[in-house]
Design an enzyme around this catalytic site. Structure first.
Site, PDB file in Angstrom:
ATOM      1  N   GLY A  26      60.258 -25.400  25.577  1.00 43.04           N
ATOM      2  CA  GLY A  26      59.783 -24.324  26.877  1.00 43.04           C
ATOM      3  C   GLY A  26      59.641 -23.155  26.295  1.00 43.04           C
ATOM      4  N   PRO A  27      59.099 -22.238  27.126  1.00 41.60           N
ATOM      5  CG  PRO A  27      58.990 -20.855  29.167  1.00 41.60           C
ATOM      6  CD  PRO A  27      59.056 -22.212  28.824  1.00 41.60           C
ATOM      7  CB  SER A  30      62.909 -21.965  29.369  1.00 40.39           C
ATOM      8  OG  SER A  30      63.048 -22.293  28.061  1.00 40.39           O
ATOM      9  CE  LYS A  32      62.647 -22.196  23.209  1.00 38.48           C
ATOM     10  NZ  LYS A  32      62.554 -21.256  24.085  1.00 38.48           N
ATOM     11  CD  GLU A 100      64.242 -18.874  18.479  1.00 40.57           C
ATOM     12  OE1 GLU A 100      62.977 -19.281  18.511  1.00 40.57           O
ATOM     13  OE2 GLU A 100      64.779 -18.040  19.096  1.00 40.57           O
TER      14      GLU A 100
HETATM   15  P1  ADP Z   1      65.703 -19.461  25.177  1.00 41.69           P
HETATM   16  O1  ADP Z   1      66.505 -20.177  23.886  1.00 41.69           O
HETATM   17  O2  ADP Z   1      64.705 -20.659  25.832  1.00 41.69           O
HETATM   18  O3  ADP Z   1      64.787 -18.298  24.975  1.00 41.69           O
HETATM   19  P2  ADP Z   1      68.395 -18.445  26.105  1.00 41.69           P
HETATM   20  O4  ADP Z   1      69.032 -19.775  26.138  1.00 41.69           O
HETATM   21  O5  ADP Z   1      68.487 -17.568  24.728  1.00 41.69           O
HETATM   22  O6  ADP Z   1      66.608 -18.987  26.360  1.00 41.69           O
HETATM   23  O7  ADP Z   1      68.346 -17.769  27.473  1.00 41.69           O
HETATM   24  C1  ADP Z   1      68.579 -18.290  28.732  1.00 41.69           C
HETATM   25  C2  ADP Z   1      68.981 -17.047  29.435  1.00 41.69           C
HETATM   26  O8  ADP Z   1      68.213 -16.031  29.689  1.00 41.69           O
HETATM   27  C3  ADP Z   1      69.224 -17.579  31.036  1.00 41.69           C
HETATM   28  O9  ADP Z   1      70.288 -18.476  31.517  1.00 41.69           O
HETATM   29  C4  ADP Z   1      69.262 -16.208  31.843  1.00 41.69           C
HETATM   30  O10 ADP Z   1      70.666 -15.807  31.815  1.00 41.69           O
HETATM   31  C5  ADP Z   1      68.345 -15.480  30.714  1.00 41.69           C
HETATM   32  N1  ADP Z   1      67.149 -14.894  31.461  1.00 41.69           N
HETATM   33  C6  ADP Z   1      66.437 -13.681  31.220  1.00 41.69           C
HETATM   34  N2  ADP Z   1      65.232 -13.754  31.595  1.00 41.69           N
HETATM   35  C7  ADP Z   1      65.178 -14.856  32.214  1.00 41.69           C
HETATM   36  C8  ADP Z   1      63.912 -15.497  32.822  1.00 41.69           C
HETATM   37  N3  ADP Z   1      62.807 -14.632  33.137  1.00 41.69           N
HETATM   38  N4  ADP Z   1      64.020 -16.716  33.514  1.00 41.69           N
HETATM   39  C9  ADP Z   1      65.178 -17.438  33.173  1.00 41.69           C
HETATM   40  N5  ADP Z   1      66.362 -16.771  32.440  1.00 41.69           N
HETATM   41  C10 ADP Z   1      66.224 -15.533  31.973  1.00 41.69           C
HETATM   42 MG    MG Z   2      66.299 -19.291  21.948  1.00 40.70          MG
END
Ligand code: ADP
Ligand code: MG
Ligand code: ZN
Length: 204
Positions: A26-27, A30, A32, A100
């Protein structure tokens, strides 16, 4: 007879059919990393031997941890490439987490397949699309080799809709620009505009 039964069980247990691949994609934003951390932590609680890896280039937060945007974390070993990852996995390790994963070389696909074939459970998290909305290898190929797939969505930063894309909001043509808040936003299908970051660059 009981001995035969015990032997049968031992052989079945060793066949490597406990290995599989899970992909979380996912983006950005999201969840991940959050989901990877949740799954890894469950195994740690059960005292299952776990190792988590991340690409060496991703040093946004801490080098020896996977950290989510919501500040959850789990210990991780930074490795420069898929080959080093394979060599770093210990014999007794049963679960391998990789965050990542889009930053790894394409060799990750066969490394993950090899590890799964040897009976280990592999949990891979990574972006499926780059900032221009193009497939971000090796994740798309890994998805086709996974028993379990999870595509998570973020909240679109612009309209609150289903954020499926990662929008770069600073000007750069580089495929890899590390950083999150400020440089990237999650965007839905209608708010995503891959030309936006280039346009900004032209205006500068
Ligand atoms: P990823 O690894 O997919 O980048 P993370 O697991 O690090 O995501 O972070 C997810 C968390 O980021 C969410 O639980 C929320 O607290 C925060 N968050 C910040 N911006 C957003 C957004 N636009 N949509 C959803 N969650 C967000
Ligand atoms: Mg991440
Ligand atoms: Zn939107």
């Amino acid at each position: 007879m009981r001995l035969v039964g015990a032997l049968w069980f031992w052989v079945m247990d060793r066949r490597g059919d406990r290995g599989w691949v899970e992909v979380i994609t996912g983006p950005m934003f999201s969840g991940k990393s959050e989901e990877l951390i949740r799954r890894i932590t469950r195994y740690q609680i059960a005292r299952v031997p776990v190792q988590t890896f991340k690409p060496l280039l991703d040093d946004r937060f801490a080098t020896d941890k996977v950290v989510s945007h919501s500040s959850l974390s789990v210990a991780a070993e930074p490795v420069p490439d898929s080959d080093t990852l394979l060599r770093s996995v210990k014999e007794r390790t049963e679960v391998v987490g990789i965050d990542e994963a889009q930053f790894f070389d394409d060799g990750l696909v066969s490394v993950v397949a090899q590890l799964a074939a040897s009976g280990k459970k592999i949990i891979v998290a990574g972006l499926d699309l780059d900032f221009l909305g193009r497939p971000f290898e090796p994740i798309p190929t890994l998805m086709t080799h996974a028993e379990y797939l999870m595509k998570s969505l973020a909240v679109c930063h612009r309209c609150g809709g289903a954020g499926m894309y990662t929008q770069r909001v600073i000007a750069s043509d580089e495929l890899v620009v590390l950083g999150a808040e400020g440089a990237y936003e999650a965007r839905c299908r209608s708010c995503f505009d891959p030309g936006e970051s280039q346009q900004e660059q032209l205006e500068v």
